[in-house]
Design an enzyme around this catalytic site. Structure first.
Site, PDB file in Angstrom:
ATOM      1  N   ALA A   1      -3.158 -27.462  11.946  1.00 51.11           N
ATOM      2  CA  ALA A   1      -3.662 -27.590  13.325  1.00 51.11           C
ATOM      3  C   ALA A   1      -3.483 -26.271  14.075  1.00 51.11           C
ATOM      4  O   ALA A   1      -4.085 -25.277  13.733  1.00 51.11           O
ATOM      5  CB  ALA A   1      -2.989 -28.762  14.043  1.00 51.11           C
TER       6      ALA A   1
ATOM      7  N   LEU B   1      -0.711 -24.374  14.303  1.00 54.63           N
ATOM      8  CA  LEU B   1       0.424 -23.539  13.874  1.00 54.63           C
ATOM      9  C   LEU B   1      -0.063 -22.190  13.332  1.00 54.63           C
ATOM     10  O   LEU B   1      -1.124 -22.107  12.712  1.00 54.63           O
ATOM     11  CB  LEU B   1       1.228 -24.269  12.786  1.00 54.63           C
ATOM     12  CG  LEU B   1       1.906 -25.579  13.212  1.00 54.63           C
ATOM     13  CD1 LEU B   1       2.590 -26.219  12.009  1.00 54.63           C
ATOM     14  CD2 LEU B   1       2.913 -25.345  14.321  1.00 54.63           C
TER      15      LEU B   1
ATOM     16  N   GLY C   1      -4.492 -43.415  16.336  1.00 55.43           N
ATOM     17  CA  GLY C   1      -5.570 -42.435  16.172  1.00 55.43           C
ATOM     18  C   GLY C   1      -5.206 -41.272  15.281  1.00 55.43           C
ATOM     19  O   GLY C   1      -5.850 -40.221  15.326  1.00 55.43           O
TER      20      GLY C   1
ATOM     21  N   ASP D   1      -8.005 -34.185   1.625  1.00 63.11           N
ATOM     22  CA  ASP D   1      -7.827 -33.316   2.791  1.00 63.11           C
ATOM     23  C   ASP D   1      -6.680 -32.325   2.555  1.00 63.11           C
ATOM     24  O   ASP D   1      -6.803 -31.127   2.841  1.00 63.11           O
ATOM     25  CB  ASP D   1      -7.538 -34.163   4.035  1.00 63.11           C
ATOM     26  CG  ASP D   1      -7.375 -33.319   5.279  1.00 63.11           C
ATOM     27  OD1 ASP D   1      -8.324 -32.603   5.638  1.00 63.11           O
ATOM     28  OD2 ASP D   1      -6.289 -33.351   5.894  1.00 63.11           O
TER      29      ASP D   1
ATOM     30  N   LYS E   1      -6.860 -28.108   2.171  1.00 59.22           N
ATOM     31  CA  LYS E   1      -5.986 -27.184   2.910  1.00 59.22           C
ATOM     32  C   LYS E   1      -5.216 -26.277   1.955  1.00 59.22           C
ATOM     33  O   LYS E   1      -5.058 -25.073   2.209  1.00 59.22           O
ATOM     34  CB  LYS E   1      -5.014 -27.978   3.786  1.00 59.22           C
ATOM     35  CG  LYS E   1      -5.690 -28.700   4.939  1.00 59.22           C
ATOM     36  CD  LYS E   1      -4.714 -29.597   5.697  1.00 59.22           C
ATOM     37  CE  LYS E   1      -5.406 -30.292   6.866  1.00 59.22           C
ATOM     38  NZ  LYS E   1      -4.498 -31.227   7.568  1.00 59.22           N
TER      39      LYS E   1
END
Length: 804
Positions: free
Chosen positions: A594, A596, A648, A662, A666
């Site tokens: 995100a 960082l 969420g 995912d 990354k």
């Protein structure tokens, strides 16, 4: 005495001439001693020239002439202008019969614009109680017989003006015709276009005026043409030398000849706005108040004549031959530029003289063509010249780099001997954008960043609102103006060159329209938008196909979408090549961790030559939340998963998180930052979903979450004491080779380790390097949430905005 000169727009019907009368009346009432020099009213000079041309072709000019007369007479029926109208009628009739006209006839026709203007203004002022007197400069300014561009005969002209004002001064306000004079035979002559300014400066010189006030339709001289650069700022003070440079390089508000008579007598020139005469305008004196760049001037209606030839290398006298040709054919060269080798020589000339220049140069260099010393002589039309007045070559790299970054490559540039002015020849189609780019770079105005945002869901919508809320503060603090000109989803786009409003959601719903990426690129080009950034906040694999055309169209790229960095290695390299070729940046800090600072850290370590030996961590905020809570709480796996869904943290279909792809993407992104050539298919990914739940629709899957419970209860129970579960990505192996080992897996770790102590939805990364040995660099922080990701994208915007 002050000389006031009023331009054509100032004297136009309605508000214009009323303002002029008010300014003159006010000055008279305050006891100021003034004389007035006028231009033709409105577009009279151009209109008279057009009627003349139509008459010479035996076409019906009478309708145009009637329109001209109607405008000039306007509502002032009591003012007798019949003498000028009658002369014009006879001249046009004669030209129509002969089918041609001389420059002498043309000067007689064009002179009537100023005569009508001065007579009308004199009559209006008298009607308003002002002691005004009409002064015909054909009786005062004596010139040579070069019709169309006559040169004043100074001694006799000066004597005439001084004697006239001795007889007609005091309480009289003399209304003097600009632009016109007469030769020794009393034939009417004109002083060239913008010659009214020249007349005013001559009168000021002859009378030792206190000041020349030039009233126009703008507030003064600007750092650039405010019609082309909205952020242009008015310049309060210039020196005569600077004003002369501005005039020479195309500023239409000044005439180059205007400056010299004023400079001789050190008479200040003030540029003022008729329609805003409270404004103090721009004052031009013999002294400049400070060094530095003053303004951007533009020369339009020019062409570039190019001579190319390898045989010109080291040959002397080439420039002399070129200038002889130009001089013999009365062609003015505004700029000449060449390489030290003389293999290419470029000349900027008036567009209507370019073909003539090429033909005459071809004649001059005919023998050089045969000997192949000259290869070709060509003309490039549709060019413009931007001159940076006051630009020192030592800092020229800044605006030049900004141009290149915006895909504007100057065709030619040169600088004056003093090194204080630089001129660039650019394509006419790029003029507006080039002016705005240079202006934003060198003047104290906010650098404008034009942003197109694709995807306005959770992350994209949050980002848009963050930008709109912070824009004013960022502009104040960093002189960066963030302008979101496009917002798009998969089907519709909202475009606004001035920036979207906080009501953008309704606007895209009501005013959005279907689009392709070419529409957004075309819109940016049409509105000359500079410093372009495209932001991909989608999760779309198809949108990634737009990255290359965007980069080729001068957009820098920012993405929270991970797809582009995890497609085939060949696409990964192709995209980097396109970015390098177009000098564009691509930032994607939010692809992993995100907001960082992970990717930046790894890039810097790798670029500095640090040998990274392993990267390990919790890459998914969603799965961090899931296993941190499952390990800490005495609750079934399905209950924790439902909490994550309700908060969420997961994708709409949680299987997209649980399958591990995912995390794999990354991990692959980080591997490629180390120049590893792994493909996605080579990652060993442990899928967390039981095989029988991997297919089917989402609602069916959500109804079967309890089927996870026995599987994960057993995994949790089988751990060693004081151990916890963590879902990690790990890059290992010999990372100096082309490929590394990429694994995504569920592991059990001691709870008293840094990884074991992870809480909430934090991401966690350990970077092992040769220098740091067994003590890794640890980066930990919020790893999920639209606000965090949007803030990370915002950080990338500011990084790009600060560059260059």
């Amino acid at each position: 005495m002050k000389i006031l000169k009023f331009g054509g727009k100032s004297l136009s019907n309605g508000d214009g001439i009323n303002k002029v009368v008010a300014i003159i009346t006010d000055k008279v009432n305050q006891g100021e001693e003034i004389a007035i020099v006028v231009s033709a009213r409105g577009n009279a000079t151009d209109e008279l020239e057009e009627i003349l041309k139509v008459a010479a072709t035996n076409k019906d000019y009478k309708l145009l002439f009637e329109g001209f007369k109607k405008y000039q007479q306007d509502e002032y029926e009591n003012v007798d202008l019949s003498e000028e109208f009658n002369v014009l009628e006879k001249l046009f009739e004669g030209v129509s019969l002969i089918g041609d006209y001389s420059n002498k006839i043309k000067d007689q026709v064009l002179s009537k614009g100023e005569l009508l203007s001065a007579k009308l203004l004199t009559a209006i002022l008298i009607e308003n109680g002002i002691n005004a007197r009409f002064a015909d400069t054909r009786e005062l300014i004596k010139t040579d017989s070069k019709f169309g561009d006559a040169q004043p005969l100074e001694q006799i002209s000066k004597k005439n003006v001084i004697n006239y004002f001795k007889e007609n001064n005091g309480t009289t306000v003399n209304i003097i015709t600009g632009f016109i004079g007469s030769n020794n035979n009393n034939d009417t002559t004109t002083l060239g276009r913008n010659g009214s300014n020249y007349t005013a400066s001559l009168i000021a010189n002859y009378l030792n005026a206190e000041e020349l006030q030039n009233y126009t339709h703008v507030d003064g001289i600007y750092t650039a043409n405010p019609d082309l650069v909205l952020d242009a700022k008015k310049i309060d003070h210039l020196s005569f030398n600077e004003a002369n440079e501005i005039a020479n390089f195309g500023a239409t508000i000044l005439h180059a000849k205007t400056i010299i008579p004023l400079l001789e007598k050190n008479i200040p020139l003030r540029i003022l706005n008729t329609f805003n005469h409270e404004n103090k305008g721009t004052l031009i004196t013999s002294n400049s108040n400070k060094e530095g760049i003053k303004t951007l001037s533009v020369l339009e209606n020019v062409s570039l004549v190019n001579l190319e030839g390898r045989g010109l290398l080291g040959k002397t006298g080439v420039d002399a031959r070129i200038f002889r040709v130009m001089g013999d054919n009365d062609i003015s060269v505004s700029i000449i530029s060449q390489g030290s080798s003389e293999r290419g020589i470029g000349l900027v000339v008036a567009a209507d003289k370019a073909t003539k220049a090429m033909i005459e140069l071809e004649k001059e260099f005919e023998n050089d063509f045969y000997s192949k010393d000259v290869n070709k002589i060509t003309v490039t039309d549709d060019v413009s010249v931007i001159s940076i007045i006051g630009q020192d070559l030592s800092t020229f790299h800044k605006p030049y780099t900004a141009l290149i970054k915006n895909k504007i490559v100057p065709i030619l540039f040169n600088n004056t001997v003093t090194g204080k002015n630089v001129s660039l020849v650019v394509k006419k189609s790029q003029l507006n954008k080039a002016l705005n780019v240079i202006h934003g770079e060198i003047f104290g105005v906010s650098k404008k960043i034009n942003i197109a945002i694709f995807g306005h869901g959770l992350v994209g919508g949050t980002l848009i609102n963050q930008i709109l809320e912070s824009a004013a503060t960022i502009e104040k603090r960093k002189d960066i103006k963030l302008n979101v000109f496009a917002i798009a989803n998969s089907s519709n786009v909202l475009l606004n060159k001035n920036g979207v409003t906080p009501n953008w959601k309704n606007e895209i719903q009501n005013n959005g329209f279907s689009y392709t990426i070419d529409d957004v690129i075309a819109y940016a080009n049409e509105h000359h938008l500079e410093n372009l950034i495209a932001i991909d906040n989608t999760a779309s694999a198809t949108f990634v196909e737009n990255y290359i055309p965007l980069a080729e169209s001068s957009f820098d790229l920012i993405s929270s979408n991970k797809v582009a960095n995890t497609l085939s290695y060949s696409f990964y390299k192709k995209l980097r090549k396109v970015l390098a070729d177009n000098q564009k940046s691509y930032l994607y800090e939010t692809n992993v961790g995100a907001g960082l600072p992970l990717i930046d850290t790894i890039k810097l370590l790798h670029l500095s030559g640090e040998n990274i030996t392993k990267i390990k961590g919790v890459f998914s905020g969603t799965l961090s939340y899931l296993f941190n809570n499952f390990s800490a709480k005495d609750a079934p796996f399905s209950e924790i998963l439902k909490e994550a869904i309700e908060n969420g943290y997961t994708e709409p279909d949680p299987r997209e998180d649980l399958c591990g792809n995912d995390v794999g993407r990354k991990l692959l992104i980080l591997a490629r930052e180390l120049d590893l050539q792994n493909e996605f298919e080579e990652i060993d990914i442990q899928n967390l979903i039981p095989e029988h739940l991997r297919e089917g629709d989402v609602s069916d899957f959500l109804n079967k979450l309890t089927e996870f419970d026995p599987i994960y209860a057993k995994i949790k129970a089988d751990q060693k004491p004081n151990h916890v579960l963590r879902y990690i990505g790990e890059l290992s192996g010999d990372l100096q080779n082309d490929k590394g080992n990429l694994e995504v897996k569920l592991v059990s770790v001691p709870s008293d380790t840094a990884l074991g102590g992870l809480k909430g939805s934090d991401s966690f990364f350990e970077i092992y390097t040769e220098s740091y040995g067994d003590r890794p660099i640890v980066i930990q922080g919020a790893g999920a949430g639209s606000a965090v990701t949007a803030r990370g994208v915002f950080g990338d915007i500011l990084r790009l905005s600060d560059k260059g």
